[in-house]
Design a protein around this motif. Structure first.
Motif, PDB file in Angstrom:
ATOM      1  N   ARG A  36       0.208   4.989  11.588  1.00 56.00           N
ATOM      2  CA  ARG A  36       0.888   4.021  10.719  1.00 56.00           C
ATOM      3  C   ARG A  36       0.428   4.200   9.278  1.00 56.00           C
ATOM      4  O   ARG A  36      -0.754   4.418   9.019  1.00 56.00           O
ATOM      5  CB  ARG A  36       0.575   2.607  11.198  1.00 56.00           C
ATOM      6  N   GLY A  37       1.380   4.112   8.354  1.00 53.92           N
ATOM      7  CA  GLY A  37       1.054   4.259   6.940  1.00 53.92           C
ATOM      8  C   GLY A  37       1.202   5.667   6.427  1.00 53.92           C
ATOM      9  O   GLY A  37       0.837   5.945   5.273  1.00 53.92           O
ATOM     10  N   THR A  38       1.737   6.575   7.266  1.00 54.68           N
ATOM     11  CA  THR A  38       1.957   7.953   6.833  1.00 54.68           C
ATOM     12  C   THR A  38       3.456   8.229   6.717  1.00 54.68           C
ATOM     13  O   THR A  38       4.262   7.630   7.426  1.00 54.68           O
ATOM     14  CB  THR A  38       1.331   8.967   7.802  1.00 54.68           C
ATOM     15  N   VAL A  39       3.797   9.135   5.837  1.00 50.47           N
ATOM     16  CA  VAL A  39       5.174   9.596   5.670  1.00 50.47           C
ATOM     17  C   VAL A  39       5.152  11.113   5.668  1.00 50.47           C
ATOM     18  O   VAL A  39       4.356  11.726   4.936  1.00 50.47           O
ATOM     19  CB  VAL A  39       5.787   9.081   4.349  1.00 50.47           C
ATOM     20  N   MET A  40       6.005  11.729   6.482  1.00 52.82           N
ATOM     21  CA  MET A  40       6.075  13.184   6.520  1.00 52.82           C
ATOM     22  C   MET A  40       7.273  13.651   5.705  1.00 52.82           C
ATOM     23  O   MET A  40       8.358  13.071   5.791  1.00 52.82           O
ATOM     24  CB  MET A  40       6.170  13.680   7.958  1.00 52.82           C
ATOM     25  N   ALA A  41       7.071  14.701   4.899  1.00 59.69           N
ATOM     26  CA  ALA A  41       8.141  15.183   4.035  1.00 59.69           C
ATOM     27  C   ALA A  41       8.074  16.698   3.930  1.00 59.69           C
ATOM     28  O   ALA A  41       7.008  17.296   4.099  1.00 59.69           O
ATOM     29  CB  ALA A  41       8.023  14.554   2.644  1.00 59.69           C
ATOM     30  N   PRO A  42       9.204  17.345   3.636  1.00 58.76           N
ATOM     31  CA  PRO A  42       9.205  18.802   3.430  1.00 58.76           C
ATOM     32  C   PRO A  42       8.733  19.132   2.022  1.00 58.76           C
ATOM     33  O   PRO A  42       9.015  18.390   1.069  1.00 58.76           O
ATOM     34  CB  PRO A  42      10.681  19.178   3.614  1.00 58.76           C
ATOM     35  N   PRO A  43       8.035  20.247   1.856  1.00 54.11           N
ATOM     36  CA  PRO A  43       7.555  20.651   0.531  1.00 54.11           C
ATOM     37  C   PRO A  43       8.535  21.588  -0.162  1.00 54.11           C
ATOM     38  O   PRO A  43       9.529  22.016   0.417  1.00 54.11           O
ATOM     39  CB  PRO A  43       6.260  21.379   0.848  1.00 54.11           C
ATOM     40  N   ARG A  44       8.196  21.902  -1.407  1.00 55.60           N
ATOM     41  CA  ARG A  44       8.923  22.914  -2.159  1.00 55.60           C
ATOM     42  C   ARG A  44       8.045  24.157  -2.280  1.00 55.60           C
ATOM     43  O   ARG A  44       6.826  24.101  -2.086  1.00 55.60           O
ATOM     44  CB  ARG A  44       9.260  22.395  -3.556  1.00 55.60           C
ATOM     45  N   MET A  92       0.845  -1.191   0.000  1.00 58.28           N
ATOM     46  CA  MET A  92       0.000   0.000   0.000  1.00 58.28           C
ATOM     47  C   MET A  92       0.883   1.245   0.000  1.00 58.28           C
ATOM     48  O   MET A  92       1.798   1.370   0.817  1.00 58.28           O
ATOM     49  CB  MET A  92      -0.904   0.008   1.225  1.00 58.28           C
ATOM     50  N   LYS A  93       0.605   2.174  -0.903  1.00 54.84           N
ATOM     51  CA  LYS A  93       1.370   3.428  -0.933  1.00 54.84           C
ATOM     52  C   LYS A  93       1.066   4.236   0.331  1.00 54.84           C
ATOM     53  O   LYS A  93      -0.014   4.126   0.907  1.00 54.84           O
ATOM     54  CB  LYS A  93       1.007   4.237  -2.179  1.00 54.84           C
ATOM     55  N   PRO A  94       1.988   5.089   0.759  1.00 57.23           N
ATOM     56  CA  PRO A  94       1.771   5.840   2.000  1.00 57.23           C
ATOM     57  C   PRO A  94       0.844   7.033   1.812  1.00 57.23           C
ATOM     58  O   PRO A  94       0.647   7.528   0.701  1.00 57.23           O
ATOM     59  CB  PRO A  94       3.181   6.318   2.355  1.00 57.23           C
ATOM     60  N   THR A  95       0.303   7.477   2.918  1.00 56.31           N
ATOM     61  CA  THR A  95      -0.342   8.797   2.986  1.00 56.31           C
ATOM     62  C   THR A  95       0.756   9.817   3.242  1.00 56.31           C
ATOM     63  O   THR A  95       1.526   9.693   4.197  1.00 56.31           O
ATOM     64  CB  THR A  95      -1.376   8.823   4.116  1.00 56.31           C
ATOM     65  N   LEU A  96       0.830  10.827   2.390  1.00 60.52           N
ATOM     66  CA  LEU A  96       1.891  11.823   2.467  1.00 60.52           C
ATOM     67  C   LEU A  96       1.429  13.021   3.291  1.00 60.52           C
ATOM     68  O   LEU A  96       0.372  13.589   3.018  1.00 60.52           O
ATOM     69  CB  LEU A  96       2.284  12.270   1.059  1.00 60.52           C
ATOM     70  N   LEU A  97       2.233  13.397   4.271  1.00 66.15           N
ATOM     71  CA  LEU A  97       1.989  14.598   5.065  1.00 66.15           C
ATOM     72  C   LEU A  97       3.101  15.585   4.756  1.00 66.15           C
ATOM     73  O   LEU A  97       4.279  15.290   4.965  1.00 66.15           O
ATOM     74  CB  LEU A  97       1.978  14.266   6.561  1.00 66.15           C
ATOM     75  N   LEU A  98       2.739  16.752   4.256  1.00 70.36           N
ATOM     76  CA  LEU A  98       3.715  17.759   3.864  1.00 70.36           C
ATOM     77  C   LEU A  98       3.671  18.932   4.835  1.00 70.36           C
ATOM     78  O   LEU A  98       2.604  19.536   5.056  1.00 70.36           O
ATOM     79  CB  LEU A  98       3.429  18.253   2.447  1.00 70.36           C
ATOM     80  N   THR A  99       4.810  19.264   5.435  1.00 69.72           N
ATOM     81  CA  THR A  99       4.878  20.420   6.328  1.00 69.72           C
ATOM     82  C   THR A  99       6.320  20.870   6.454  1.00 69.72           C
ATOM     83  O   THR A  99       7.233  20.185   5.977  1.00 69.72           O
ATOM     84  CB  THR A  99       4.255  20.091   7.704  1.00 69.72           C
ATOM     85  N   ASP A 100       6.515  22.039   7.083  1.00 68.35           N
ATOM     86  CA  ASP A 100       7.849  22.627   7.155  1.00 68.35           C
ATOM     87  C   ASP A 100       7.902  23.615   8.324  1.00 68.35           C
ATOM     88  O   ASP A 100       6.903  24.293   8.601  1.00 68.35           O
ATOM     89  CB  ASP A 100       8.159  23.353   5.837  1.00 68.35           C
ATOM     90  N   PRO A 101       9.053  23.735   9.006  1.00 73.03           N
ATOM     91  CA  PRO A 101       9.174  24.702  10.101  1.00 73.03           C
ATOM     92  C   PRO A 101       8.914  26.148   9.680  1.00 73.03           C
ATOM     93  O   PRO A 101       8.542  26.980  10.524  1.00 73.03           O
ATOM     94  CB  PRO A 101      10.620  24.524  10.563  1.00 73.03           C
TER      95      PRO A 101
END
Length: 342
Positions: free
Chosen positions: A41-49, A1-10
């Motif tokens: 579970r199943g989420t990935v957090m990443a920084p955006p552009r 299953m592909k992850p749910t993407l959470l995008l955020t940044d300081p």
């Protein structure tokens, strides 16, 4: 299953409209704190552009973009509600970019779905005007990105307690992007009356349900099942966006609604199920309002759980007479355009 993407940044925490302003950095801090303490579970957090000039210009006028550029690095007031600090314009541009990146990842099949946890919010920003705590319209910019990436039809569903006048204005005369809003009315910003259904080629592609306040999970469930979802299903979007404002929460100090965390989870479940039926699950949530720190953070967490696979339903309860009347009025306004309402 592909992850749910959470995008955020300081950088989003550096946008500071001022002491005692409800749209404070503490909103996102509390959300991130809850997600850190109870990871889903199943989420990935990443920084955006950041958004590109072309991505912003697809929605906003050169005059507005030039004005925001002038305000970059400064503290200033745009209107009595909308203030910027030194990093606000950069944060707004990053929020718009996060919204586009969420769409890109979902459209490319690299994420199951996505939630852009951003600030400042966006849905009040009109093509030529920043207002209502909003500098750039994240939802409209994301919708345009979806169109460029091949989605012939994009749905924007807005459950914020305030009507998204800016998103409506961006697509008022178009039928490739449908805007649906359930909101408190009459209330800020004064738009979103039932007869507002679009114009020209876009007539029938704007859906407004105005509620007087005090409305419950059951009321929202009725409106979703009997109006918003049937029209959306008929529209057959190839991408679903949600302007996810959590100020209808019953603890919110600005809103006047009575929605619970379970109600938000049920709305999110309804949109995830719609996306799974019509567009292979291509769903993106974009953070808008919500000013009770506890209500906001718990409701966001509940929606992230739904994006990652949990299912919830609207709790049983009596519906209010005024919600039934709003449903009848909105169905009547849209019935000439959508046979699903006949």
């Amino acid at each position: 299953m592909k992850p749910t993407l959470l995008l955020t940044d300081p950088l989003f925490l550096q946008h500071d409209p001022g002491e005692s302003h409800p749209e404070s950095p503490a909103r996102l801090q509390r959300i991130l704190g809850v997600l850190a303490r109870a990871p889903v579970r199943g989420t990935v957090m990443a920084p955006p552009r950041s958004a590109t000039d072309a991505e912003l210009a697809a929605v906003h006028t050169p005059q507005l973009l030039a004005r925001l550029k002038e305000l970059s690095g400064r503290r200033a007031s745009i209107d009595p509600d909308t203030h910027v600090s030194a990093d606000s314009v950069d944060a707004a541009r990053l929020a718009a970019g996060a919204s586009v990146q969420a769409v890109e990842m979902v459209m490319a099949g690299k994420a199951r779905n996505a939630f852009a946890l951003v600030r400042p919010p966006g849905h009040h920003a009109e093509p030529d005007r920043a207002m209502g705590f909003c500098l750039l319209n994240n939802a409209a910019i994301a919708a345009e990105a979806g169109r460029r990436l091949g989605a012939e039809r994009v749905l924007v569903l807005d459950w914020d307690v305030h009507h998204g006048n800016g998103t409506q204005a961006a697509f008022w005369g178009r039928r490739d992007v449908m805007y649906q809003s359930v909101h408190q009315f009459p209330y800020y910003p004064g738009t979103g009356a039932t007869p507002e259904v679009g114009t020209g080629a876009g007539e029938g592609y704007t859906v407004n349900v105005g509620l007087p306040g005090g409305n419950s999970d059951a009321d929202y469930g009725m409106l979703f099942e009997e109006l918003l979802l049937p029209v959306a299903e008929s529209f057959r979007p190839q991408l679903v966006l949600v302007s996810a404002g959590f100020d209808p929460h019953y603890h919110d100090p600005i809103g006047g609604m009575d929605v619970t965390e379970r109600g938000f989870a049920a709305m999110c479940t309804a949109m995830r199920s719609l996306a799974e039926r019509v567009c292979d699950g291509k769903l993106v949530l974009l953070l808008e309002g919500g000013y009770s720190l506890e209500g906001l953070s718990q409701s966001v967490h509940a929606c992230v759980e739904v994006l990652a696979g949990r299912t919830d339903s609207f709790p049983p309860g009596d519906t209010h007479t005024d919600a039934k009347e709003a449903l009848v009025a909105s169905r009547a306004a849209l019935k000439p355009y959508w046979s699903a309402l006949s």
